[in-house]
Write an enzyme that holds these catalytic residues in place. Structure first.
Site, mmCIF file in Angstrom:
data_model
loop_
_atom_site.group_PDB
_atom_site.id
_atom_site.type_symbol
_atom_site.label_atom_id
_atom_site.label_comp_id
_atom_site.label_asym_id
_atom_site.label_seq_id
_atom_site.Cartn_x
_atom_site.Cartn_y
_atom_site.Cartn_z
ATOM 1 N N GLY A 1 5.065 -1.082 2.640
ATOM 2 C CA GLY A 1 4.261 0.108 2.433
ATOM 3 C C GLY A 1 5.065 1.393 2.369
ATOM 4 O O GLY A 1 6.124 1.527 2.980
ATOM 5 N N HIS B 1 0.815 -1.214 0.000
ATOM 6 C CA HIS B 1 0.000 0.000 0.000
ATOM 7 C C HIS B 1 0.855 1.274 0.000
ATOM 8 O O HIS B 1 1.923 1.332 0.593
ATOM 9 C CB HIS B 1 -0.926 0.010 1.213
ATOM 10 C CG HIS B 1 -0.204 -0.052 2.533
ATOM 11 N ND1 HIS B 1 0.266 1.064 3.187
ATOM 12 C CD2 HIS B 1 0.137 -1.106 3.310
ATOM 13 C CE1 HIS B 1 0.846 0.713 4.314
ATOM 14 N NE2 HIS B 1 0.787 -0.602 4.415
ATOM 15 N N ASP B 2 0.370 2.279 -0.709
ATOM 16 C CA ASP B 2 0.944 3.631 -0.715
ATOM 17 C C ASP B 2 2.323 3.693 -1.361
ATOM 18 O O ASP B 2 3.029 4.696 -1.210
ATOM 19 C CB ASP B 2 1.023 4.208 0.709
ATOM 20 C CG ASP B 2 -0.325 4.261 1.388
ATOM 21 O OD1 ASP B 2 -1.191 5.026 0.905
ATOM 22 O OD2 ASP B 2 -0.539 3.535 2.380
#
Length: 262
Positions: free
Chosen positions: A139, A121-122
């Site tokens: 992440g 994520h991100d």
């Protein structure tokens, strides 16, 4: 005309260009948008608020747009954005972002992402990168243009990987890897400039020589990081060939939050 295998599941609301191809048993979620010329392999799952641009090749069993593996995630409509011309091979997983960051995981253009890669994520991945099989990035990681990650390399969360750098196979990266540099080892350490990669991308011999001088200042002269930055700035002021690359290197070092590999 869109070529969708009869066994594929396309949820209502999905937006597919008429030239998209969807293989057997693939699942395309309601909030997915897929651009022209993109091909989705069999058994792949595209879900969440996911957008793919044009001419992407998605291998079998890829999982794109799944919820982030972050215990703070509470179902917010975060996104995955993938550009154009990417190859994403079998069993790769790429997740959406979180509201604790920008809410978006981004993949640029013309990236070569091999089997079993995980992009968490991100993360933000630039253009023309190569992720060898089983490379895993946690992440909030940022990967610059033309960077290469070797097979089974692991990258700690919030680490940045600079443009034109190379991380060796099975390496563990816990600090930022500056542009142009090769790092390798169980705990990744610097091993010189990515000379062969720079030559392949059209860097002149003079520019490469300047970057090699910069590497010696940064890693071989026994200088503190602050003193090395001062000397690098002086070198940039004294040279025309490769000056822009020195400024790129200096800007990367100046903005590090985790420190650079040493």
């Amino acid at each position: 005309m869109t070529k969708i295998h009869s066994s594929a599941i396309i949820e209502a609301g999905a937006q597919l260009d008429q030239t998209v191809e969807i293989g057997p048993y693939a699942v395309i979620g309601a909030h997915v948008k897929i651009g022209a010329g993109t091909k989705i392999g069999s058994h792949s799952v595209l879900e969440g608020h996911t957008t793919l641009g044009e001419n992407n090749q998605i291998g079998h069993y890829a999982a794109l747009g799944g919820a982030p593996q972050d215990m703070k995630y509470k179902g917010e409509p975060t996104r995955l954005e993938i550009g154009n011309g990417n190859t994403i091979r079998e069993f790769t997983t790429i997740h959406t972002g979180t509201v604790q960051d920008s809410g978006v995981t981004r993949i640029g253009d013309n990236n070569w992402i091999m089997a079993y890669v995980h992009i968490a994520h991100d993360c933000s991945v630039g253009n023309h990168t190569i992720f060898s099989s089983n490379a895993q990035i946690a992440g909030h990681v940022q990967v610059g243009d033309w960077a290469i990650l070797g097979g089974m390399a692991g990258v700690h969360q919030f680490v940045r990987i600079g443009a034109h750098s190379m991380l060796g196979g099975a390496a563990v990266l816990i600090q930022d890897l500056p542009p142009f540099i090769v790092a390798a080892g169980d705990k990744a350490k610097p091993y010189g400039m990515n000379v062969e990669g720079l030559r392949r991308r059209g860097f002149t011999d003079a520019a490469i020589a300047t970057l090699r001088t910069a590497y010696r200042m940064l890693y071989k002269a026994g200088l503190s990081l602050e003193d090395a930055k001062t000397q690098l700035a002086e070198l940039a002021a004294q040279t025309d060939e490769g000056q822009a690359y020195l400024h790129q290197l200096l800007a990367f070092i100046a903005s590090t939050q985790r420190g650079i590999v040493r």
